[in-house]
Design a protein around this motif. Structure first.
Motif, PDB file in Angstrom:
ATOM      1  N   GLY A  39       5.035  16.013  -0.022  1.00 58.21           N
ATOM      2  CA  GLY A  39       4.863  15.190  -1.213  1.00 58.21           C
ATOM      3  C   GLY A  39       6.126  14.454  -1.585  1.00 58.21           C
ATOM      4  O   GLY A  39       6.084  13.272  -1.969  1.00 58.21           O
ATOM      5  N   ARG A  40       7.266  15.118  -1.468  1.00 58.85           N
ATOM      6  CA  ARG A  40       8.541  14.454  -1.758  1.00 58.85           C
ATOM      7  C   ARG A  40       8.812  13.351  -0.740  1.00 58.85           C
ATOM      8  O   ARG A  40       9.355  12.292  -1.086  1.00 58.85           O
ATOM      9  N   ALA A  41       8.433  13.586   0.517  1.00 60.80           N
ATOM     10  CA  ALA A  41       8.623  12.559   1.539  1.00 60.80           C
ATOM     11  C   ALA A  41       7.743  11.348   1.264  1.00 60.80           C
ATOM     12  O   ALA A  41       8.156  10.200   1.463  1.00 60.80           O
ATOM     13  N   HIS A  42       6.513  11.589   0.789  1.00 61.92           N
ATOM     14  CA  HIS A  42       5.634  10.485   0.402  1.00 61.92           C
ATOM     15  C   HIS A  42       6.246   9.688  -0.747  1.00 61.92           C
ATOM     16  O   HIS A  42       6.231   8.446  -0.737  1.00 61.92           O
TER      17      HIS A  42
ATOM     18  N   GLN B 188       0.824  -1.202   0.000  1.00 53.29           N
ATOM     19  CA  GLN B 188       0.000   0.000   0.000  1.00 53.29           C
ATOM     20  C   GLN B 188       0.864   1.260   0.000  1.00 53.29           C
ATOM     21  O   GLN B 188       0.560   2.236  -0.688  1.00 53.29           O
ATOM     22  N   LEU B 189       1.958   1.232   0.767  1.00 53.32           N
ATOM     23  CA  LEU B 189       2.855   2.385   0.811  1.00 53.32           C
ATOM     24  C   LEU B 189       3.528   2.616  -0.536  1.00 53.32           C
ATOM     25  O   LEU B 189       3.781   3.753  -0.931  1.00 53.32           O
ATOM     26  N   ALA B 190       3.836   1.532  -1.239  1.00 49.58           N
ATOM     27  CA  ALA B 190       4.486   1.650  -2.549  1.00 49.58           C
ATOM     28  C   ALA B 190       3.593   2.369  -3.556  1.00 49.58           C
ATOM     29  O   ALA B 190       4.089   2.890  -4.566  1.00 49.58           O
ATOM     30  N   ALA B 191       2.299   2.399  -3.295  1.00 45.98           N
ATOM     31  CA  ALA B 191       1.363   3.055  -4.208  1.00 45.98           C
ATOM     32  C   ALA B 191       1.150   4.533  -3.873  1.00 45.98           C
ATOM     33  O   ALA B 191       0.393   5.219  -4.565  1.00 45.98           O
ATOM     34  N   LEU B 192       1.810   5.036  -2.817  1.00 46.53           N
ATOM     35  CA  LEU B 192       1.681   6.451  -2.472  1.00 46.53           C
ATOM     36  C   LEU B 192       2.181   7.319  -3.621  1.00 46.53           C
ATOM     37  O   LEU B 192       3.158   6.992  -4.297  1.00 46.53           O
ATOM     38  N   SER B 193       1.530   8.441  -3.821  1.00 43.66           N
ATOM     39  CA  SER B 193       1.983   9.399  -4.826  1.00 43.66           C
ATOM     40  C   SER B 193       2.502  10.641  -4.134  1.00 43.66           C
ATOM     41  O   SER B 193       2.138  10.937  -2.996  1.00 43.66           O
ATOM     42  N   GLY B 194       3.363  11.378  -4.821  1.00 41.78           N
ATOM     43  CA  GLY B 194       3.950  12.579  -4.245  1.00 41.78           C
ATOM     44  C   GLY B 194       3.752  13.781  -5.138  1.00 41.78           C
ATOM     45  O   GLY B 194       3.151  13.697  -6.210  1.00 41.78           O
ATOM     46  N   ASP B 195       4.250  14.916  -4.681  1.00 41.87           N
ATOM     47  CA  ASP B 195       4.231  16.139  -5.484  1.00 41.87           C
ATOM     48  C   ASP B 195       5.476  16.940  -5.136  1.00 41.87           C
ATOM     49  O   ASP B 195       6.402  16.425  -4.500  1.00 41.87           O
TER      50      ASP B 195
ATOM     51  N   ALA C  22      13.275   6.764   5.535  1.00 44.83           N
ATOM     52  CA  ALA C  22      12.210   7.480   4.827  1.00 44.83           C
ATOM     53  C   ALA C  22      11.050   7.814   5.757  1.00 44.83           C
ATOM     54  O   ALA C  22      10.411   8.863   5.620  1.00 44.83           O
ATOM     55  N   VAL C  23      10.761   6.929   6.722  1.00 42.99           N
ATOM     56  CA  VAL C  23       9.724   7.210   7.712  1.00 42.99           C
ATOM     57  C   VAL C  23      10.130   8.425   8.549  1.00 42.99           C
ATOM     58  O   VAL C  23       9.313   9.308   8.826  1.00 42.99           O
ATOM     59  N   GLY C  24      11.393   8.464   8.952  1.00 47.21           N
ATOM     60  CA  GLY C  24      11.883   9.603   9.718  1.00 47.21           C
ATOM     61  C   GLY C  24      11.759  10.904   8.961  1.00 47.21           C
ATOM     62  O   GLY C  24      11.350  11.936   9.521  1.00 47.21           O
ATOM     63  N   ALA C  25      12.101  10.872   7.667  1.00 46.49           N
ATOM     64  CA  ALA C  25      12.004  12.083   6.849  1.00 46.49           C
ATOM     65  C   ALA C  25      10.553  12.539   6.711  1.00 46.49           C
ATOM     66  O   ALA C  25      10.257  13.744   6.772  1.00 46.49           O
TER      67      ALA C  25
END
Length: 259
Positions: A111-114, A99-106, A239-242
């Motif tokens: 968004g970059r952290a996502h 599910q996390l791999a499907a996150l989108s960013g902007d 990445a979770v920390g960021a």
């Protein structure tokens, strides 16, 4: 007897033991449930994919909490806190990594952290992430990091910050879960409480929410996420920390403007 929502969650997780592991609590705790406790609904929803209104329709039906009454921004904030609570309470399952791999960013910092979290999740192996979580937060004796407000604010566990937090939770009408061995100042529990405050579940005023954040989140949690981001044993959790650091910075700025 267990209610239908809890039965569905247990089936989706693959059993009581698996559900307990995914949300970071003991198996006997889940075995004693007759329904999903209010403070665990969001974590169970993320871990199993069962919608919260199916898990606890008494709390999340249209009559209990109308979606129209929850601002879209606050709903997004609640989801962000819930995600951080889940990732801090236990290592992610294979399903959650997908599910996390499907996150989108902007192009925004969040968004970059996502996007970065999605990227690392897409190649993560659940067993390796579980070991990473153990090294960071559990360890043999203790992990590399201690995600407790008392430790970050005083250098010791179970100190005055925990006592102050318990007093404020009592005033807000938020009860401690039975059979939960973690003190309430664990970062996962505080994020879960912030999620409930943001989506209106706990019925607190905006002023009470801001006060809770300024007393129990902003003085230390950003430092925790920065430490996770730079931890020697961190790979997936870097990445979770960021993500957590970026989100807490946004929250801090927003509450400052609200003042």
């Amino acid at each position: 007897m267990r209610d239908d929502g809890l039965d569905r969650a247990i089936d989706a997780a693959g059993g009581i033991a698996q559900l307990a592991r995914k949300i970071g609590i003991s198996q006997p705790s889940v075995s004693n449930w007759t329904r999903v406790p209010a403070q665990r609904v969001v974590a169970v929803e993320i871990a199993t994919g069962i919608p919260r209104n199916d898990l606890r329709p008494d709390l999340y039906s249209e009559q209990a909490v109308s979606a129209e009454l929850v601002d879209a921004l606050d709903a997004a904030r609640a989801q962000e806190y819930a995600l951080l609570a889940t990732l801090l309470s236990a290592p992610p399952s294979k399903r959650l990594l997908e599910q996390l791999a499907a996150l989108s960013g902007d192009a925004t910092p969040l968004g970059r952290a996502h996007a970065a979290l999605a990227d690392v999740a897409s190649s993560a192996v659940a067993a390796k992430v579980e070991r990473e979580y153990f090294d960071l937060f559990v360890g043999l004796g203790r992990g590399e990091l201690l995600p407790y407000a008392s430790y970050y604010l005083t250098g010791f566990l179970n100190e005055r910050p925990l006592s102050r937090l318990r007093g404020d939770l009592t005033r807000l009408g938020i009860e401690r879960l039975t059979n939960n061995s973690e003190p309430e100042d664990h970062a996962a529990i505080i994020c879960e409480i912030m999620s409930g405050l943001a989506d209106g579940h706990f019925g607190a005023s905006p002023e009470a929410q801001r006060d809770f954040f300024e007393k129990h989140v902003s003085p230390w949690m950003g430092r925790l996420f920065a430490d996770i981001e730079s931890a020697g044993n961190a790979d997936f959790y870097r990445a979770v920390g960021a993500l957590g650091r970026a989100f807490i910075e946004i929250e801090t700025e927003a509450f400052t403007f609200a003042n």
